[in-house]
Write an enzyme that holds these catalytic residues in place. Structure first.
Site, PDB file in Angstrom:
ATOM      1  N   ASP A   1       6.219  13.776  -7.539  1.00  0.00           N
ATOM      2  CA  ASP A   1       6.653  12.370  -7.508  1.00  0.00           C
ATOM      3  C   ASP A   1       7.179  11.959  -8.877  1.00  0.00           C
ATOM      4  O   ASP A   1       6.473  12.079  -9.896  1.00  0.00           O
ATOM      5  CB  ASP A   1       5.468  11.457  -7.147  1.00  0.00           C
ATOM      6  CG  ASP A   1       5.067  11.558  -5.688  1.00  0.00           C
ATOM      7  OD1 ASP A   1       5.776  12.240  -4.912  1.00  0.00           O
ATOM      8  OD2 ASP A   1       4.042  10.939  -5.320  1.00  0.00           O
TER       9      ASP A   1
ATOM     10  N   ASN B   1       1.538   3.323  10.234  1.00  0.00           N
ATOM     11  CA  ASN B   1       1.405   1.997   9.622  1.00  0.00           C
ATOM     12  C   ASN B   1       2.183   1.011  10.510  1.00  0.00           C
ATOM     13  O   ASN B   1       2.703   1.390  11.569  1.00  0.00           O
ATOM     14  CB  ASN B   1       1.853   2.008   8.158  1.00  0.00           C
ATOM     15  CG  ASN B   1       3.349   2.239   8.000  1.00  0.00           C
ATOM     16  OD1 ASN B   1       4.129   2.126   8.952  1.00  0.00           O
ATOM     17  ND2 ASN B   1       3.772   2.589   6.801  1.00  0.00           N
TER      18      ASN B   1
ATOM     19  N   GLY C   1      -4.686   1.750  -8.814  1.00  0.00           N
ATOM     20  CA  GLY C   1      -4.234   2.672  -9.873  1.00  0.00           C
ATOM     21  C   GLY C   1      -2.800   3.111  -9.626  1.00  0.00           C
ATOM     22  O   GLY C   1      -2.283   2.987  -8.510  1.00  0.00           O
TER      23      GLY C   1
ATOM     24  N   ALA D   1       0.097  16.964   0.881  1.00  0.00           N
ATOM     25  CA  ALA D   1      -0.734  17.295  -0.278  1.00  0.00           C
ATOM     26  C   ALA D   1      -1.677  16.130  -0.597  1.00  0.00           C
ATOM     27  O   ALA D   1      -2.858  16.339  -0.902  1.00  0.00           O
ATOM     28  CB  ALA D   1       0.152  17.607  -1.479  1.00  0.00           C
TER      29      ALA D   1
ATOM     30  N   GLY E   1      -2.081  -2.291   5.849  1.00  0.00           N
ATOM     31  CA  GLY E   1      -1.982  -2.662   4.428  1.00  0.00           C
ATOM     32  C   GLY E   1      -3.189  -3.474   3.992  1.00  0.00           C
ATOM     33  O   GLY E   1      -4.338  -3.101   4.265  1.00  0.00           O
TER      34      GLY E   1
ATOM     35  N   ASP F   1      -1.941   7.754   2.827  1.00  0.00           N
ATOM     36  CA  ASP F   1      -2.396   9.150   2.815  1.00  0.00           C
ATOM     37  C   ASP F   1      -3.882   9.232   2.457  1.00  0.00           C
ATOM     38  O   ASP F   1      -4.616  10.075   2.996  1.00  0.00           O
ATOM     39  CB  ASP F   1      -1.596   9.978   1.798  1.00  0.00           C
ATOM     40  CG  ASP F   1      -0.115   9.955   2.106  1.00  0.00           C
ATOM     41  OD1 ASP F   1       0.241   9.872   3.297  1.00  0.00           O
ATOM     42  OD2 ASP F   1       0.686  10.009   1.152  1.00  0.00           O
TER      43      ASP F   1
ATOM     44  N   GLY G   1       3.575  13.961  -2.114  1.00  0.00           N
ATOM     45  CA  GLY G   1       3.861  14.600  -0.828  1.00  0.00           C
ATOM     46  C   GLY G   1       2.736  14.209   0.108  1.00  0.00           C
ATOM     47  O   GLY G   1       1.552  14.338  -0.243  1.00  0.00           O
TER      48      GLY G   1
ATOM     49  N   SER H   1      -4.257   8.206  -8.351  1.00  0.00           N
ATOM     50  CA  SER H   1      -5.009   6.949  -8.141  1.00  0.00           C
ATOM     51  C   SER H   1      -6.215   7.162  -7.228  1.00  0.00           C
ATOM     52  O   SER H   1      -6.927   6.207  -6.914  1.00  0.00           O
ATOM     53  CB  SER H   1      -4.092   5.906  -7.500  1.00  0.00           C
ATOM     54  OG  SER H   1      -3.777   6.267  -6.166  1.00  0.00           O
TER      55      SER H   1
HETATM   56  O1  RIB Z   1       2.990   8.602   0.974  1.00  0.00           O
HETATM   57  C1  RIB Z   1       3.335   8.675  -0.373  1.00  0.00           C
HETATM   58  C2  RIB Z   1       4.105   9.925  -0.623  1.00  0.00           C
HETATM   59  O2  RIB Z   1       5.346   9.853   0.060  1.00  0.00           O
HETATM   60  C3  RIB Z   1       4.483  10.164  -2.061  1.00  0.00           C
HETATM   61  O3  RIB Z   1       3.506  10.865  -2.766  1.00  0.00           O
HETATM   62  C4  RIB Z   1       5.824  10.880  -1.967  1.00  0.00           C
HETATM   63  O4  RIB Z   1       5.766  12.193  -2.398  1.00  0.00           O
HETATM   64  C5  RIB Z   1       6.226  10.789  -0.495  1.00  0.00           C
HETATM   65  O5  RIB Z   1       5.979  11.969   0.168  1.00  0.00           O
END
Ligand code: RIB
Length: 298
Positions: A15, A185, A281, A44, A217, A248, A41, A287
């Protein structure tokens, strides 16, 4: 609590984030306040969050043979994620260009790169070989046919499947049917359902006979059970500095909690607490609360 063994078939990105009070209009140049490079990602992020919660996580994905790929791999190892199913490619590692405004809201452009080269056969082999696997999680930053084949393999061995339909893309009826859980969402819900989740009636019309959670949210999340009961879990009030990766964090914590044997309400409660902390964060994984902080959450 039973051991939570989770496979995430998904994306990993680097990112590149610019923070600016106001975001530029087309054709405008503005000075921002801050820039970061961080691990991201959606796949990840969800893996890292589940691992911080205490899950045994197997990441199934693809990274470039480049500096970003190497440091993402190192980070997985540091967090304790199994990297046996991570392949490398000459195609560059995926990157996300992120703008965050003064309210902590983001805009993201992803360049999927190697993420789009994950192969179905590899993913299926991985799913078939992970011992005691209970949950398989996927998102929409890799090719949909890979998720479809991974979920077929997951269902064939009795695993629970969770799809986070982000970023939104049309989901085939076959894949939709294979998802035990869908966690969109509000915006993704609108794309899937045709309307925003603005009333109980609309919520109950979504996927009858199947479980879903809609994240809302700062309003928390709502669980729509297979038998059409609704359960709303509010979010604590926090000051958001960056909402990147909060969804995520929810999915990773939720998957961990379900895999540990918790009921959906408890899994949502943990997910909401952790996602709320994450928005205070900067960055996605940077964060996320660590194991010690998670242990303090009652
Ligand atoms: O959901 C947030 C993520 O979306 C970010 O980390 C970015 O890499 C995109 O995949």
């Amino acid at each position: 609590m039973k051991p939570a063994v989770i496979a995430v078939v998904g994306s990993a990105m680097m990112d590149l984030t610019a923070y600016a009070q106001l975001l530029p209009e087309p054709g405008q140049t503005l000075a921002g306040q801050h820039f970061t490079t961080g691990f991201g990602g959606k796949g990840a992020n969800q893996s890292v969050m589940a691992a911080h919660c205490g899950a045994e996580v197997h990441f199934i994905g693809k990274l470039g043979e480049d500096v970003f790929g190497a440091s993402i791999l190192d980070n997985f190892v540091k967090v304790g994620i199994n990297t046996e199913y991570v392949e490398r490619s000459e195609t560059p590692t995926g990157v996300a260009h992120i703008w965050v405004d003064g309210n902590g809201e983001n805009r993201i452009i992803i360049i999927p790169g190697a993420n789009h080269e994950i192969g179905s056969a590899k993913a299926v082999d991985a799913i078939n070989s992970i011992k005691d696997l209970s949950i398989v999680v996927a998102q929409c930053e890799i090719k949909q046919e890979v998720t479809l084949n991974a979920f077929k393999a997951a269902k064939a061995r009795g695993c629970t499947t969770i799809l986070n339909p982000a970023p939104y893309q049309e989901i085939s009826a076959e894949l939709f049917e294979l998802c035990d859980w869908i966690i969109p969402n509000e915006i993704e819900f609108r794309e899937l359902c045709g309307e925003l989740p603005a009333s109980d009636e609309i919520l109950k019309s979504f996927r009858p006979g199947k479980n879903s959670v809609v994240t809302l949210g700062s309003q928390g999340a709502v669980y729509i059970s297979a038998d059409r009961q609704l359960l709303r879990v509010p979010a604590p009030k926090v000051t958001a500095v960056d909402t990147t990766g909060a969804g995520d964090a929810f999915v990773g914590a939720f998957a961990f909690s379900l895999a540990s044997g918790s009921d959906p309400a408890s899994a949502m409660t943990l997910g909401i607490k952790i996602a709320s902390l994450s928005v205070t964060g900067k960055g996605a994984q940077s964060s996320y609360p660590d194991q010690a902080e998670i242990a303090t959450l009652s």
